[in-house]
Enzyme design. Structure first.
Site: not given
Length: 232
Positions: A65, A72
């Site tokens: 994650e 991102e």
């Protein structure tokens, strides 16, 4: 500014984790899930090896994650406007988290189920016992085969269209696993009926062709059958 010593580097790393937890909802979910699983493992008094595996699985999900979040941010920095390659980068990064999460869930089930449901254990400690474990492995195998076939055919979307029908494959895999695990005639018939309804709905909605649904159904039946025949 670039950190000039080890302590500043550690502070930057901690600040990165805190920022990710503060800004990313999924990061908070993963931390909460990891805490619950580890506390449950301590309460159930799992072995040192089992606890190590659970901690490793939770760590891998959290790391995945963090990598996803970092990618991102970089993609948004480099390509603030929409670009198909930017979307692919984000999708692949999210896929890292998905794969790690599925692996962690499977590992958690295989470790904790023996403590939560002692009846699933074999006569010998740590024995590989159906139906729970083989059903999970069958579902994973069907998922992998469906992904490979969809990637090969290049048609449809992950959950919409393409060869074969993943919904049909999963539905019949679950139904077949229930039948082979001795769930009883009534439950087995209900599971088969639900699988048929799921497959039929894919036809009615025009998402899959009859061939795609049939291939998915056969795949969902054959994979668990093979596993139960050779490993059950």
């Amino acid at each position: 500014m670039k950190p000039t010593n080890w302590l500043e580097s550690v502070n930057c790393a901690i600040d990165g984790v805190i920022w990710a937890v503060r800004t990313q909802r999924h990061m908070r979910y993963h931390f909460f899930a990891a805490m619950v699983v580890l506390l449950l493992a301590m309460w159930l008094r799992v072995s040192a090896l089992e606890f190590t595996l659970l901690a490793l699985a939770a760590t891998l999900v959290l790391c995945a994650e963090l990598v996803n979040t970092a990618l991102e941010v970089v993609v948004d920095l480099v390509s603030p406007d929409y670009h198909p390659l930017a979307r692919r980068a984000k999708d692949v990064a999210a896929g890292i988290v998905l794969v790690a999460s599925v692996g962690a869930v499977v590992m958690g089930y295989l470790i904790l189920s023996g403590h939560l449901f002692p009846s699933l254990k074999g006569e010998e400690e740590g024995a590989w016992q159906a139906p729970g474990e083989l059903a999970i492995v069958s579902l994973l195998a069907v998922t992998i085969v469906v992904v490979l076939l969809k990637a090969r055919s290049g048609g449809g979307a992950p959950l919409h269209g393409g060869m074969p029908s993943g919904h049909s494959a999963m539905a019949f895999c679950i139904a077949t696993a229930m039948m082979l695990s001795g769930a009883g005639t009534l439950l087995s018939l209900m599971a088969i009926s639900l699988a048929a309804m799921v497959s039929h709905s894919r036809l009615l909605l025009g998402i899959h062709s009859l061939r795609e649904v049939l291939v998915g159904g056969v795949l969902g039946i054959m994979v668990p059958l093979v596993f139960y025949l050779f490993l059950g």
